[in-house]
Design an enzyme around this catalytic site. Structure first.
Site, PDB file in Angstrom:
ATOM      1  N   HIS A  66       0.870  -1.170   0.000  1.00  0.00           N
ATOM      2  CA  HIS A  66       0.000   0.000   0.000  1.00  0.00           C
ATOM      3  C   HIS A  66       0.914   1.229   0.000  1.00  0.00           C
ATOM      4  O   HIS A  66       1.922   1.256   0.710  1.00  0.00           O
ATOM      5  CB  HIS A  66      -0.932   0.018   1.219  1.00  0.00           C
ATOM      6  CG  HIS A  66      -2.144  -0.856   1.026  1.00  0.00           C
ATOM      7  ND1 HIS A  66      -2.851  -1.402   2.074  1.00  0.00           N
ATOM      8  CD2 HIS A  66      -2.773  -1.261  -0.112  1.00  0.00           C
ATOM      9  CE1 HIS A  66      -3.867  -2.118   1.579  1.00  0.00           C
ATOM     10  NE2 HIS A  66      -3.833  -2.048   0.276  1.00  0.00           N
ATOM     11  N   ASP A  68       1.047   4.169   1.232  1.00  0.00           N
ATOM     12  CA  ASP A  68       1.473   4.903   2.433  1.00  0.00           C
ATOM     13  C   ASP A  68       2.571   4.174   3.211  1.00  0.00           C
ATOM     14  O   ASP A  68       3.054   4.671   4.228  1.00  0.00           O
ATOM     15  CB  ASP A  68       0.270   5.236   3.342  1.00  0.00           C
ATOM     16  CG  ASP A  68      -0.541   4.029   3.754  1.00  0.00           C
ATOM     17  OD1 ASP A  68      -0.483   2.994   3.050  1.00  0.00           O
ATOM     18  OD2 ASP A  68      -1.249   4.096   4.780  1.00  0.00           O
ATOM     19  N   HIS A  69       2.990   3.007   2.705  1.00  0.00           N
ATOM     20  CA  HIS A  69       4.075   2.263   3.352  1.00  0.00           C
ATOM     21  C   HIS A  69       5.317   2.133   2.476  1.00  0.00           C
ATOM     22  O   HIS A  69       6.340   1.644   2.930  1.00  0.00           O
ATOM     23  CB  HIS A  69       3.599   0.878   3.793  1.00  0.00           C
ATOM     24  CG  HIS A  69       2.608   0.953   4.911  1.00  0.00           C
ATOM     25  ND1 HIS A  69       2.911   0.649   6.210  1.00  0.00           N
ATOM     26  CD2 HIS A  69       1.309   1.365   4.908  1.00  0.00           C
ATOM     27  CE1 HIS A  69       1.846   0.841   6.972  1.00  0.00           C
ATOM     28  NE2 HIS A  69       0.866   1.278   6.198  1.00  0.00           N
TER      29      HIS A  69
HETATM   30 ZN   LIG Z   1      -2.347  -0.938   4.270  1.00  0.00          ZN
END
Ligand SMILES: [Zn+2]
Length: 305
Positions: A66, A68-69
């Site tokens: 994802h 945001d990581h």
């Molecule tokens: Zn996630």
């Protein structure tokens, strides 16, 4: 010898970055190893702001794909090259991470000034992905919308501690001190065997850090993180939005605290807050009834255990 765990939170918010809210990334120092864990957008700026030496980072762990990581990863990789880095860098993450990075390097006619290695993770079972003389890093399979692993960083048991008074009393030559620290018995000149336990103290208890983000409430992780020195567990929501946990694969602060209590960890750090909330103290309030030693993660915050 045991040393302290030192954790710097570079970012601990979910989804899109805000003016003062960075997506997930953190730096763990354990036995002189410096690990970057997740790499959301803006990570290299946050590394600068927190005065972390880029050259010391040799391993980057990505929990899942994802944005945001991991959206900050390309920037970090490129900047390392601009700094003329020569030391190898290894990236651990789900299958696909290598393709993602290599495609960007190819289309931008980019390259790295240093050897770039990938260790792609595909197993649904926990596995050791890094081991050296001082530490072991093991994956923690999590329950999220896509394939996700947390990471368990654990010190190895150190040498026994020399009981110097006992050694001096028996007039043991210094040349044997190393052998004693490694657990060996000693035979004195008169033939008497002195057991190691009479000359040493137990080594310090190894410290460990469990990173669990992102995940829904998932009791399967409890046995693996049992007794950890510190657990970072995501707490995306407060109770008022608990109904969102299931569709999004996230947890509430109360659920994070329940996992911490079941696992008997020594410290719980909350993070990965939804940006919809203003007052983080609410997270502590909702976790406290289930687990006493709870800390609020926040951008730029340092923890030493
Ligand atoms: Zn996630």
């Amino acid at each position: 010898m045991s040393s302290n765990l030192h954790l710097t939170i570079l970012g601990c918010y979910a989804a899109a970055p805000g003016s003062y809210k960075n997506p997930t990334s953190q730096v763990l120092e354990i036995r002189n190893n410096l690990f970057l864990i997740d790499c959301g957008e803006g990570t290299q700026v946050a590394l600068r702001r927190n005065k972390i030496k880029f050259a010391r980072i040799k391993h980057i762990f990505i929990s899942h794909l994802h944005g945001d990581h991991f959206f900050g990863l390309m920037g970090v990789i490129t900047t390392f090259s601009l700094l003329k880095r020569t030391a190898p860098l290894t990236i651990y993450g789900p299958k696909g991470i290598k393709e993602l990075i290599l495609l960007q390097l190819k289309l931008t006619k980019g390259f790295t000034s240093y050897p770039l290695h990938f260790r792609e993770i595909t197993s649904k079972e926990s596995e050791v992905i890094l081991e050296n003389e001082e530490i072991t890093v093991t994956t923690i399979p999590l329950k999220h919308r896509i394939y996700t692993n947390g990471f368990y960083f654990e010190e190895k048991l150190g040498e026994r501690k020399l009981d110097i008074t006992a050694c001096l009393k028996l007039d043991i030559d210094r040349a044997y001190y190393n052998k004693i620290k490694q657990g060996g018995d000693i035979t004195l000149d008169n033939g008497t065997v002195v057991k190691n336990e009479q000359l040493t103290f137990d080594p310090p208890q190894p410290k460990s850090y469990a990173y669990c983000s992102d995940t829904a409430y998932y009791e399967e992780i409890v046995s693996q993180i049992q007794g950890a020195t510190a657990l970072y567990h995501e707490a995306t929501f407060l109770e008022s939005h608990a109904h969102l946990c299931k569709p999004t694969g996230h947890s509430t602060a109360a659920q994070a605290a329940q996992i911490a209590a079941m696992a008997g960890v020594k410290n719980l750090i909350l993070g990965h807050y939804s940006v919809r909330y203003g007052d983080l103290q609410e997270f502590i309030k909702e976790a406290a009834p289930y687990f006493e030693n709870v800390h609020l993660g926040d951008d730029g915050k340092n923890f030493t255990f």
